[in-house]
Design a protein around this motif. Structure first.
Motif, PDB file in Angstrom:
ATOM      1  N   PRO A  71     137.247  -1.902 -36.276  1.00 55.97           N
ATOM      2  CA  PRO A  71     136.370  -2.192 -35.135  1.00 55.97           C
ATOM      3  C   PRO A  71     135.495  -1.000 -34.778  1.00 55.97           C
ATOM      4  N   SER A  72     134.544  -1.223 -33.901  1.00 53.23           N
ATOM      5  CA  SER A  72     133.646  -0.147 -33.475  1.00 53.23           C
ATOM      6  C   SER A  72     134.357   0.857 -32.577  1.00 53.23           C
ATOM      7  N   PHE A  73     135.332   0.425 -31.799  1.00 58.33           N
ATOM      8  CA  PHE A  73     136.094   1.362 -30.977  1.00 58.33           C
ATOM      9  C   PHE A  73     137.142   2.057 -31.847  1.00 58.33           C
ATOM     10  N   SER A  74     137.489   3.282 -31.466  1.00 58.84           N
ATOM     11  CA  SER A  74     138.387   4.097 -32.278  1.00 58.84           C
ATOM     12  C   SER A  74     139.855   3.825 -32.016  1.00 58.84           C
ATOM     13  N   ARG A  75     140.201   3.514 -30.756  1.00 54.66           N
ATOM     14  CA  ARG A  75     141.618   3.346 -30.430  1.00 54.66           C
ATOM     15  C   ARG A  75     141.771   2.586 -29.118  1.00 54.66           C
ATOM     16  N   VAL A  76     142.765   1.722 -29.079  1.00 56.25           N
ATOM     17  CA  VAL A  76     143.125   1.011 -27.858  1.00 56.25           C
ATOM     18  C   VAL A  76     144.436   1.592 -27.345  1.00 56.25           C
ATOM     19  N   GLU A  77     144.472   1.915 -26.060  1.00 54.52           N
ATOM     20  CA  GLU A  77     145.705   2.369 -25.416  1.00 54.52           C
ATOM     21  C   GLU A  77     146.089   1.351 -24.347  1.00 54.52           C
ATOM     22  N   ALA A  78     147.258   0.737 -24.516  1.00 60.02           N
ATOM     23  CA  ALA A  78     147.782  -0.238 -23.560  1.00 60.02           C
ATOM     24  C   ALA A  78     149.290  -0.060 -23.478  1.00 60.02           C
ATOM     25  N   PRO A  79     149.859  -0.010 -22.285  1.00 56.48           N
ATOM     26  CA  PRO A  79     151.305   0.174 -22.187  1.00 56.48           C
ATOM     27  C   PRO A  79     152.113  -1.062 -22.568  1.00 56.48           C
ATOM     28  N   TRP A  80     151.551  -2.275 -22.336  1.00 59.10           N
ATOM     29  CA  TRP A  80     152.376  -3.478 -22.415  1.00 59.10           C
ATOM     30  C   TRP A  80     151.787  -4.570 -23.296  1.00 59.10           C
ATOM     31  N   ARG A  81     152.693  -5.428 -23.773  1.00 57.42           N
ATOM     32  CA  ARG A  81     152.287  -6.722 -24.311  1.00 57.42           C
ATOM     33  C   ARG A  81     151.959  -7.633 -23.123  1.00 57.42           C
ATOM     34  N   TYR A  82     151.037  -8.560 -23.343  1.00 54.36           N
ATOM     35  CA  TYR A  82     150.691  -9.515 -22.283  1.00 54.36           C
ATOM     36  C   TYR A  82     151.763 -10.600 -22.264  1.00 54.36           C
ATOM     37  N   ALA A  83     152.823 -10.337 -21.536  1.00 55.03           N
ATOM     38  CA  ALA A  83     153.973 -11.235 -21.456  1.00 55.03           C
ATOM     39  C   ALA A  83     154.588 -11.065 -20.072  1.00 55.03           C
ATOM     40  N   PHE A  84     155.487 -11.968 -19.719  1.00 53.29           N
ATOM     41  CA  PHE A  84     156.132 -11.921 -18.414  1.00 53.29           C
ATOM     42  C   PHE A  84     156.940 -10.628 -18.265  1.00 53.29           C
ATOM     43  N   PRO A  85     156.874  -9.992 -17.087  1.00 48.69           N
ATOM     44  CA  PRO A  85     156.168 -10.369 -15.863  1.00 48.69           C
ATOM     45  C   PRO A  85     154.793  -9.725 -15.716  1.00 48.69           C
ATOM     46  N   ILE A  86     154.363  -8.949 -16.726  1.00 50.87           N
ATOM     47  CA  ILE A  86     153.067  -8.282 -16.638  1.00 50.87           C
ATOM     48  C   ILE A  86     151.932  -9.299 -16.501  1.00 50.87           C
ATOM     49  N   ASP A  87     152.014 -10.402 -17.258  1.00 53.20           N
ATOM     50  CA  ASP A  87     150.955 -11.410 -17.170  1.00 53.20           C
ATOM     51  C   ASP A  87     150.838 -11.963 -15.758  1.00 53.20           C
ATOM     52  N   SER A  88     151.979 -12.161 -15.083  1.00 56.31           N
ATOM     53  CA  SER A  88     151.960 -12.672 -13.716  1.00 56.31           C
ATOM     54  C   SER A  88     151.373 -11.654 -12.743  1.00 56.31           C
TER      55      SER A  88
END
Length: 264
Positions: A71-88
């Motif tokens: 991809p054009s961006f170099s790196r994605v930083e995210a702490p979590w998977r999009y799953a319960f309870p983060i999605d809520s």
């Protein structure tokens, strides 16, 4: 409401007084409204693609898509998977204007990023929130990416430029489209504001959730064409591939980060 984004002190005070966990209602262990047990059970991203942070069950360094075409961006930083309870929590922040929940997630994201900087993540020069269409922002009343960027900026000691990225063309909601339609939907959707000084700079886009990456890909491509040296993406959560099985969490998956409690 006293917890609205314009009442910065009150939001801070809400978070630093005696707190009860937003998930289980037990007394929180520290200044955030989250107890240690619930924090430990959040869907932390363990095995992931080094570039796009797609959850990987086999623990390989790169996903098939990034191997095929980076991809054009170099790196994605995210702490979590999009799953319960983060999605809520994200949904309630984004669609029900529950700003304290967004503030809590923003603080945890800032801690994750500070830890990543101590490891191998290069610090950007500026934070740029993903812009929201005018119609959708009128309906919602705020841009969740801009709020996250405002909270991240002071926590990371990074300047924020909310008006450098513009979204002059209204588009359909990305959630209703498949990957190919999302890319077409965003064609010519974004532009740079006059006077946006991106040439030669390392920039980080801020958003709430990365799904297919179409939005951040379009914005990163725009910034690179304008002369940016590097574009990263900071978001709260990364969605797994549709139909992908949920990877089992290793017992010691979260012990390397100083703000994640050790599993018991």
């Amino acid at each position: 409401m006293g917890c609205q984004p314009t009442s910065g002190f009150k939001v801070y005070n809400w978070l630093t007084s005696n707190q009860y966990c937003l998930l289980c209602d037990e007394r929180a262990d520290g200044p955030l409204a989250l107890c240690g047990a619930c924090e430990n059970e959040l869907p932390w991203l363990a095995a992931r693609c080094r570039i796009c942070a797609l959850p990987l069950g086999d623990g390989g360094p790169l996903c098939a898509e990034c191997l095929r075409r980076a991809p054009s961006f170099s790196r994605v930083e995210a702490p979590w998977r999009y799953a319960f309870p983060i999605d809520s929590l994200i949904t309630r922040f984004k669609h029900q204007a529950r700003w304290p929940m967004g503030r809590l997630l923003g603080e945890l994201l800032a801690r994750h990023l500070r830890h990543a900087y101590r490891e191998d993540l290069s610090r950007p020069e500026l934070l740029l929130p993903v812009p929201l269409g005018r119609r959708r922002q009128r309906q919602r009343g705020f841009n969740q990416a801009a709020l996250l960027a405002r909270w991240l900026g002071p926590a990371l000691d990074l300047p924020v430029r909310e008006r450098w990225l513009l979204r002059p063309r209204e588009t359909d909601a990305q959630q209703t489209l498949d990957a190919q339609a999302r890319r077409g939907n965003l064609r010519h959707a974004f532009t740079l504001a006059p006077g946006a000084e991106v040439h030669g700079r390392h920039l980080a886009l801020v958003d709430d959730v990365l799904t297919t990456g179409a939005t951040c890909e379009a914005l990163a491509r725009l910034l690179l064409r304008a002369g940016a040296a590097r574009v990263d993406v900071y978001c709260l959560a990364r969605t797994p591939k549709p139909g992908a099985p949920t990877a089992a969490r290793p017992a010691n998956a979260y012990t390397s980060s100083p703000f994640r409690p050790t599993a018991t």
